[in-house]
Write an enzyme that holds these catalytic residues in place. Structure first.
Site, PDB file in Angstrom:
ATOM      1  N   ASP A   1       0.870  -1.159   0.000  1.00 14.87           N
ATOM      2  CA  ASP A   1       0.000   0.000   0.000  1.00 14.87           C
ATOM      3  C   ASP A   1       0.921   1.228   0.000  1.00 14.87           C
ATOM      4  O   ASP A   1       2.125   1.119   0.236  1.00 14.87           O
ATOM      5  CB  ASP A   1      -0.909  -0.021   1.234  1.00 14.87           C
ATOM      6  CG  ASP A   1      -1.824   1.186   1.320  1.00 14.87           C
ATOM      7  OD1 ASP A   1      -2.457   1.534   0.308  1.00 14.87           O
ATOM      8  OD2 ASP A   1      -1.876   1.805   2.404  1.00 14.87           O
TER       9      ASP A   1
ATOM     10  N   ASP B   1      -0.218   5.117   0.959  1.00 12.08           N
ATOM     11  CA  ASP B   1      -0.450   6.195   1.916  1.00 12.08           C
ATOM     12  C   ASP B   1      -0.416   5.701   3.353  1.00 12.08           C
ATOM     13  O   ASP B   1      -1.116   4.749   3.716  1.00 12.08           O
ATOM     14  CB  ASP B   1      -1.803   6.861   1.620  1.00 12.08           C
ATOM     15  CG  ASP B   1      -1.840   7.438   0.215  1.00 12.08           C
ATOM     16  OD1 ASP B   1      -0.825   8.013  -0.217  1.00 12.08           O
ATOM     17  OD2 ASP B   1      -2.880   7.300  -0.468  1.00 12.08           O
TER      18      ASP B   1
ATOM     19  N   ASP C   1      -1.312  -0.051   6.155  1.00 11.26           N
ATOM     20  CA  ASP C   1      -1.606   0.598   7.436  1.00 11.26           C
ATOM     21  C   ASP C   1      -3.078   0.580   7.784  1.00 11.26           C
ATOM     22  O   ASP C   1      -3.454   0.875   8.923  1.00 11.26           O
ATOM     23  CB  ASP C   1      -1.186   2.073   7.373  1.00 11.26           C
ATOM     24  CG  ASP C   1      -2.148   2.879   6.497  1.00 11.26           C
ATOM     25  OD1 ASP C   1      -2.922   3.706   7.032  1.00 11.26           O
ATOM     26  OD2 ASP C   1      -2.167   2.652   5.278  1.00 11.26           O
TER      27      ASP C   1
END
Length: 228
Positions: free
Chosen positions: A7, A9, A186
């Site tokens: 991922d 961001d 996250d």
């Protein structure tokens, strides 16, 4: 060869590139500051809460870009990289990617942020394959003017699984072909794909994902000291 999915961001960079691009458009004056900032913040809150209408969000973010030439947008994005993103790329994240690349793993950046914003960021990390929310261009030309509309299956939540499987199928592969398949994220929004791989890694996890990872016995990795 293993499979390594990342991922973007708050995983590889300690900020949200989509939200920051919205702020950048306000700074440039290409959107109304007050109304767009409120809308941008509301969408971001929905994302963190896991209730984002991804299609509505993509339309809102892409529509202003259709008013400008691709050349102008490219210039603005280069400025955005210099002023916002480059300083957020930390050595620990670069090292993580490089370790997988040096191991010969097949690497891919998988993000819900649109491809216009994220393609140069993937390039900055040296990741050749990007799965992002696709943007429509005039005549479907790769560097054509943007129409302001998204296209295809958004790489968001379960859509990330769909897009990853489509990409691997194009290579004659599937996730199950890899002894180890890693996904670093996250966000609790990525739990569907995290549960699909053999080696899920909750990376700088939000509170919901941290609790889920602890319950599942997943590895937890912290690349940043603080988060925006």
């Amino acid at each position: 060869m293993n499979l390594a999915l990342f991922d973007l961001d708050h995983t590889l960079i300690p900020t949200d590139s989509d939200h920051e691009w919205g702020r950048f458009m306000v700074k440039l004056g290409i959107v109304d500051a007050d109304s767009f900032a409120r809308q941008n913040d509301a969408f971001y809150a929905d994302y963190k809460a896991g209730v984002l209408d991804i299609n509505a969000y993509l339309h809102a973010m892409l529509a202003p870009l259709a008013r400008y030439s691709r050349e102008q947008l490219t210039d603005w994005h280069a400025q955005y990289m210099r002023e916002v993103i480059n300083q957020r790329i930390v050595p620990a994240a670069v090292t993580l990617v490089r370790e997988h690349q040096d191991n010969g793993d097949l690497c891919c950046l998988v993000t819900a942020t649109n491809a216009f914003i994220t393609a140069p960021i993937a390039e900055a990390f040296g990741i050749e394959t990007l799965i992002a929310c696709e943007v429509e261009t005039v005549g479907n030309e790769p560097m054509g003017a943007l129409t302001g509309r998204p296209m295809g299956t958004p790489s968001y939540r379960e859509g990330k699984i769909v897009r990853v499987e489509q990409w691997l199928a194009s290579l004659g592969k599937s996730i199950n072909d890899y002894k180890h398949s890693y996904f670093y994220s996250d966000s609790h929004n990525d739990i569907p794909l995290l549960e699909r791989v053999t080696d899920p890694v909750a990376t700088n996890p939000d509170d919901t994902l941290r609790a889920h990872a602890q319950a599942k016995g997943w590895r937890i990795l912290n690349l940043f000291d603080t988060r925006d």
